[in-house]
Design a protein around this motif. Structure first.
Motif, mmCIF file in Angstrom:
data_model
loop_
_atom_site.group_PDB
_atom_site.id
_atom_site.type_symbol
_atom_site.label_atom_id
_atom_site.label_comp_id
_atom_site.label_asym_id
_atom_site.label_seq_id
_atom_site.Cartn_x
_atom_site.Cartn_y
_atom_site.Cartn_z
ATOM 1 N N ILE A 1 2.967 -0.968 4.286
ATOM 2 C CA ILE A 1 2.509 0.405 4.069
ATOM 3 C C ILE A 1 3.681 1.375 4.011
ATOM 4 O O ILE A 1 4.541 1.401 4.897
ATOM 5 C CB ILE A 1 1.521 0.807 5.180
ATOM 6 C CG1 ILE A 1 0.315 -0.146 5.149
ATOM 7 C CG2 ILE A 1 1.061 2.246 5.004
ATOM 8 C CD1 ILE A 1 -0.638 0.017 6.303
ATOM 9 N N VAL B 1 0.871 -1.169 0.000
ATOM 10 C CA VAL B 1 0.000 0.000 0.000
ATOM 11 C C VAL B 1 0.912 1.224 0.000
ATOM 12 O O VAL B 1 1.737 1.391 0.899
ATOM 13 C CB VAL B 1 -0.929 0.040 1.231
ATOM 14 C CG1 VAL B 1 -1.764 1.320 1.226
ATOM 15 C CG2 VAL B 1 -1.833 -1.182 1.263
ATOM 16 N N SER C 1 -3.460 1.037 -3.629
ATOM 17 C CA SER C 1 -3.617 -0.186 -2.837
ATOM 18 C C SER C 1 -4.256 -1.266 -3.697
ATOM 19 O O SER C 1 -4.892 -0.972 -4.715
ATOM 20 C CB SER C 1 -4.481 0.080 -1.597
ATOM 21 O OG SER C 1 -5.782 0.492 -1.966
ATOM 22 N N LEU D 1 -4.210 7.117 -2.458
ATOM 23 C CA LEU D 1 -3.826 5.762 -2.093
ATOM 24 C C LEU D 1 -3.625 4.887 -3.324
ATOM 25 O O LEU D 1 -4.430 4.913 -4.260
ATOM 26 C CB LEU D 1 -4.911 5.125 -1.229
ATOM 27 C CG LEU D 1 -4.921 5.440 0.273
ATOM 28 C CD1 LEU D 1 -6.269 5.035 0.859
ATOM 29 C CD2 LEU D 1 -3.808 4.704 0.974
ATOM 30 N N VAL E 1 -3.009 5.064 7.564
ATOM 31 C CA VAL E 1 -3.794 4.160 6.725
ATOM 32 C C VAL E 1 -4.577 3.164 7.577
ATOM 33 O O VAL E 1 -3.996 2.436 8.386
ATOM 34 C CB VAL E 1 -2.895 3.406 5.739
ATOM 35 C CG1 VAL E 1 -3.719 2.431 4.899
ATOM 36 C CG2 VAL E 1 -2.165 4.389 4.824
ATOM 37 N N ASP F 1 -7.020 6.672 4.225
ATOM 38 C CA ASP F 1 -5.943 7.412 4.888
ATOM 39 C C ASP F 1 -6.609 8.435 5.800
ATOM 40 O O ASP F 1 -7.111 9.462 5.326
ATOM 41 C CB ASP F 1 -5.043 8.100 3.863
ATOM 42 C CG ASP F 1 -3.877 8.838 4.513
ATOM 43 O OD1 ASP F 1 -3.778 8.808 5.765
ATOM 44 O OD2 ASP F 1 -3.082 9.442 3.777
ATOM 45 N N SER G 1 4.712 5.619 2.666
ATOM 46 C CA SER G 1 4.166 6.923 2.301
ATOM 47 C C SER G 1 5.208 7.741 1.564
ATOM 48 O O SER G 1 6.314 7.942 2.060
ATOM 49 C CB SER G 1 3.689 7.691 3.544
ATOM 50 O OG SER G 1 3.219 8.972 3.165
ATOM 51 N N PHE H 1 -0.284 -6.039 5.155
ATOM 52 C CA PHE H 1 -0.195 -4.872 4.298
ATOM 53 C C PHE H 1 1.138 -4.175 4.579
ATOM 54 O O PHE H 1 1.416 -3.811 5.727
ATOM 55 C CB PHE H 1 -1.359 -3.914 4.566
ATOM 56 C CG PHE H 1 -2.713 -4.507 4.294
ATOM 57 C CD1 PHE H 1 -3.338 -4.290 3.091
ATOM 58 C CD2 PHE H 1 -3.348 -5.290 5.258
ATOM 59 C CE1 PHE H 1 -4.593 -4.841 2.836
ATOM 60 C CE2 PHE H 1 -4.597 -5.843 5.013
ATOM 61 C CZ PHE H 1 -5.225 -5.618 3.797
#
Length: 286
Positions: free
Chosen positions: A54, A32, A41, A39, A64, A134, A56, A52
């Motif tokens: 994750i 993700v 995903s 996003l 998230v 988010d 950024s 997941f």
């Protein structure tokens, strides 16, 4: 979005079943990515213990979360209540919306992540329709267009890791963390919500020598609209809001040192921040 960010950033910037046996980092991960545009995903994942990974690319990081809308409720109506629940300009309206959310959706947690780092979040999912959101975007225009739908397909669960953080309720109705004094950096940690409301488990680095009393003084000052020296030296990493009766696993490569384990959400019965009612601890990451 207000309550889900640490007060220092906000000022400068809640179990419908027995606890799930969340998986470990051995579970195959799906990516993700949070970008400025929104996003990125997957559209489908396998049920059971699902991880997941994750990240950024947004300088502000991300918050998230994974939610499932209960039957009879429309996504846009639920998102409108999410907006209201985190709007501190209308405190009574926010608390009423927070109470409605417990009936409208199940929150499975997720991960708070800073830009440039990776956080693995693992939970056990049953087949069905979910939404990835988010929470950082709450309060900003176009939230309904920024969430992503997720279809969970059949699969098998995995075993849970041994390190565990538990949110539970006291006889007086407050919420407390039970956590080991030390947590291993880069290893999976299971978080269980046995409290009465959806809640979170956020880690923030603190200055060496910081005491629990100093953290409490800062939280009290902020909750009362005052000021106090912040003990925090970095941004939030950890589990975003998850409904009662659920569990998830978080894995992050945190720098060794002292951390505060905090929830910044409000108790929707009293209107006070859980942290201002004692829901915080100091732990060491090794």
């Amino acid at each position: 979005m207000r309550t889900l960010m640490i007060p220092a950033l906000a000022l400068a910037l809640a179990f419908v079943a027995a606890p799930a046996q969340a998986g470990t980092s051995e579970t195959p991960a799906v990516d993700v990515l949070v970008e400025d545009s929104g996003l990125n995903s997957p559209a489908t994942v396998t049920a059971g213990a699902t991880t997941f990974r994750i990240r950024s690319a947004d300088p502000e990081g991300a918050y998230v979360g994974l939610v499932r809308i209960r039957p009879g409720h429309a996504l846009r109506d639920v998102l409108a209540d999410v907006e209201r629940a985190f709007d501190h300009a209308d405190r009574e309206g926010a608390l009423a919306a927070a109470r409605r959310l417990s009936a409208e959706m199940v929150l499975y947690g997720g991960a708070a992540v800073q830009a440039g780092m990776v956080v693995d979040y693992t939970t056990v999912l049953a087949p069905g329709a979910y939404v990835v959101i988010d929470f950082k975007e709450v309060g900003r225009p176009g939230l309904a267009d920024k969430v992503r739908r997720l279809r969970v397909l059949p699969g098998l669960p995995h075993r849970s890791p041994s390190a565990e953080i538990v949110l539970s309720g006291t006889a007086a109705g407050a919420t407390r963390f039970t956590a080991p004094p030390t947590l291993p950096s880069g290893r999976p940690v299971r978080v269980v919500n046995r409290s009465r409301q959806y809640n979170e488990a956020i880690l923030l680095p603190v200055r060496p020598g910081t005491t629990r009393e100093q953290v409490g003084a800062y939280i009290t000052a902020v909750s009362e609209g005052g000021q106090a020296p912040s003990p925090f030296t970095g941004g939030p990493v950890g589990l975003v809001p998850m409904s009662p009766g659920h569990a998830a696993v978080i894995r992050a490569d945190l720098a060794p040192g002292s951390y505060a384990l905090v929830t910044w959400l409000r108790d929707y019965r009293t209107g006070r921040m859980h942290a201002d009612q004692g829901t915080y601890e100091l732990i060491t990451v090794e």
